[in-house]
Design a protein around this motif. Structure first.
Motif, short mmCIF file in Angstrom:
data_model
loop_
_atom_site.label_atom_id
_atom_site.label_comp_id
_atom_site.label_asym_id
_atom_site.label_seq_id
_atom_site.Cartn_x
_atom_site.Cartn_y
_atom_site.Cartn_z
N ALA A 146 43.64 50.03 31.20
CA ALA A 146 44.67 50.00 32.24
C ALA A 146 44.21 49.19 33.45
CB ALA A 146 45.04 51.42 32.66
N GLY A 147 42.98 49.43 33.89
CA GLY A 147 42.46 48.67 35.03
C GLY A 147 42.38 47.18 34.74
N ALA A 148 41.90 46.82 33.55
CA ALA A 148 41.77 45.41 33.17
C ALA A 148 43.13 44.76 32.97
CB ALA A 148 40.92 45.29 31.91
N LEU A 149 44.10 45.52 32.50
CA LEU A 149 45.44 44.99 32.28
C LEU A 149 46.15 44.74 33.61
CD1 LEU A 149 47.40 44.48 29.74
CD2 LEU A 149 48.55 46.54 30.58
N LEU A 150 46.11 45.71 34.49
CA LEU A 150 46.83 45.62 35.76
C LEU A 150 46.15 44.72 36.79
CD1 LEU A 150 47.93 49.34 36.13
CD2 LEU A 150 49.34 47.40 35.39
N MET A 151 44.84 44.55 36.63
CA MET A 151 44.07 43.73 37.56
C MET A 151 43.25 42.72 36.76
SD MET A 151 42.86 46.80 40.13
CE MET A 151 42.76 48.06 38.83
N PRO A 152 43.88 41.68 36.22
CA PRO A 152 43.18 40.71 35.38
C PRO A 152 41.94 40.16 36.07
CG PRO A 152 45.54 40.33 35.31
CD PRO A 152 45.30 41.35 36.38
N GLU A 153 40.87 40.09 35.30
CA GLU A 153 39.55 39.78 35.87
C GLU A 153 39.51 38.50 36.70
OE1 GLU A 153 34.89 39.25 34.52
OE2 GLU A 153 36.35 39.90 33.05
N GLU A 154 40.00 37.41 36.17
CA GLU A 154 39.91 36.14 36.91
C GLU A 154 40.67 36.21 38.23
OE1 GLU A 154 40.90 31.38 36.43
OE2 GLU A 154 41.01 32.67 34.66
N HIS A 155 41.89 36.71 38.20
CA HIS A 155 42.68 36.83 39.42
C HIS A 155 42.01 37.78 40.41
CE1 HIS A 155 45.74 34.97 36.93
NE2 HIS A 155 46.49 34.80 37.99
N PHE A 156 41.58 38.92 39.91
CA PHE A 156 40.95 39.92 40.77
C PHE A 156 39.69 39.35 41.43
CE2 PHE A 156 38.40 43.65 41.79
CZ PHE A 156 39.33 44.52 42.32
N THR A 157 38.84 38.74 40.63
CA THR A 157 37.58 38.19 41.14
C THR A 157 37.84 37.10 42.17
OG1 THR A 157 36.46 38.71 39.06
CG2 THR A 157 35.42 37.04 40.46
N ASN A 158 38.77 36.20 41.88
CA ASN A 158 39.09 35.13 42.84
C ASN A 158 39.60 35.68 44.16
OD1 ASN A 158 38.31 33.17 41.00
ND2 ASN A 158 40.39 32.76 40.30
N LEU A 159 40.43 36.71 44.11
CA LEU A 159 40.97 37.28 45.34
C LEU A 159 39.90 38.03 46.13
CD1 LEU A 159 44.42 38.40 43.93
CD2 LEU A 159 44.03 36.69 45.72
N VAL A 160 38.99 38.72 45.44
CA VAL A 160 37.88 39.38 46.12
C VAL A 160 37.02 38.33 46.81
CG1 VAL A 160 35.74 40.69 45.78
CG2 VAL A 160 37.86 41.45 44.68
N ARG A 161 36.68 37.28 46.10
CA ARG A 161 35.83 36.21 46.67
C ARG A 161 36.52 35.47 47.80
NH1 ARG A 161 33.33 34.58 40.88
NH2 ARG A 161 31.76 36.23 40.86
N ALA A 162 37.86 35.50 47.81
CA ALA A 162 38.63 34.89 48.90
C ALA A 162 38.69 35.80 50.13
CB ALA A 162 40.03 34.53 48.43
N GLY A 163 38.09 36.99 50.02
CA GLY A 163 38.01 37.89 51.16
C GLY A 163 39.14 38.90 51.29
N LYS A 164 39.94 39.07 50.26
CA LYS A 164 41.02 40.06 50.33
C LYS A 164 40.44 41.47 50.45
CE LYS A 164 44.49 37.22 49.76
NZ LYS A 164 45.34 36.90 50.89
N SER A 165 41.05 42.27 51.29
CA SER A 165 40.62 43.66 51.47
C SER A 165 41.11 44.50 50.30
CB SER A 165 41.19 44.22 52.78
OG SER A 165 42.60 44.39 52.65
N ASP A 166 40.56 45.68 50.18
CA ASP A 166 41.01 46.59 49.12
C ASP A 166 42.49 46.93 49.28
OD1 ASP A 166 38.48 46.50 48.10
OD2 ASP A 166 38.07 48.63 48.30
N ALA A 167 42.93 47.09 50.51
CA ALA A 167 44.35 47.39 50.75
C ALA A 167 45.22 46.22 50.31
CB ALA A 167 44.58 47.72 52.22
N GLU A 168 44.79 44.99 50.60
CA GLU A 168 45.55 43.82 50.18
C GLU A 168 45.57 43.72 48.65
OE1 GLU A 168 45.02 40.40 53.51
OE2 GLU A 168 43.14 41.15 52.63
N LEU A 169 44.42 43.98 48.02
CA LEU A 169 44.35 43.93 46.56
C LEU A 169 45.28 44.97 45.95
CD1 LEU A 169 40.48 43.53 46.18
CD2 LEU A 169 42.21 41.78 45.66
N ALA A 170 45.27 46.17 46.50
CA ALA A 170 46.14 47.24 45.98
C ALA A 170 47.61 46.82 46.08
CB ALA A 170 45.89 48.54 46.74
#
Length: 173
Positions: free
Chosen positions: A128-152
């Motif tokens: 479920a986590g991998a499906l809803l938060m695809p790794e490449e997109h998630f990693t790129n957004l984290v590295r771009a400085g998105k906060s946990d609230a923004e990611l959620a």
């Protein structure tokens, strides 16, 4: 006294790796690349119907597959939107794993809130986590400085799901 089940670290690791690979395969085959991922659409593309119902006994979701009938995923209509999205993805994870092990045979899973974990449930949660938060997109957004609230908000998941995904991918807190 009841017996305690022991699962080796290798069993947990294998379940997690398989779940992430299974989710990536579903995304490659059926996802349009747009965020947020639409778990109902992916469930439908995998032959499952999704319904909201008043589930009793603190059940959050269930998967029912009778012989020669399409699988049906139920989510509790008393749960919030984010919880329902995760539950649909979780039950789809059960379906994908079941198909790998038993093909199109009948199956039934009922998931309860705060139930004990085992490799089968761990697989479904990781899926479920991998499906809803695809790794490449998630990693790129984290590295771009998105906060946990923004990611959620972007992935339409809970803050807890974001924290678990960060940990799984080794992206800190």
């Amino acid at each position: 006294m009841g017996s305690l089940n022991y699962y080796s670290p290798e069993q947990w690791d294998a379940a997690g790796a398989r779940a992430r690979a299974d989710a990536e395969e579903i995304l490659r085959a059926h996802w349009d690349g747009q965020l947020p991922v639409k778990p109902i659409e992916l469930a439908n593309k995998n032959g499952a119907w999704v319904y909201s119902s008043d589930l009793k006994d603190s059940a959050s979701g269930m998967l029912v597959k009778a012989d020669s009938a399409p699988p049906v995923i139920y989510v509790d209509n008393g749960d919030g939107f984010l919880r329902q999205r995760f539950t649909i993805a979780h039950e789809l994870g059960h379906l994908v794993a079941h198909r790998q092990e038993a093909g199109d045979d009948a199956v039934s899973y009922v998931d309860f809130r705060n139930s004990t974990s085992n490799p089968v449930e761990y697989h479904a949660n990781e899926f479920a986590g991998a499906l809803l938060m695809p790794e490449e997109h998630f990693t790129n957004l984290v590295r771009a400085g998105k906060s946990d609230a923004e990611l959620a908000r972007l992935f339409k998941v809970s803050s807890r799901a974001v924290a678990v995904r960060r940990k799984t991918l080794g992206l800190g807190a």
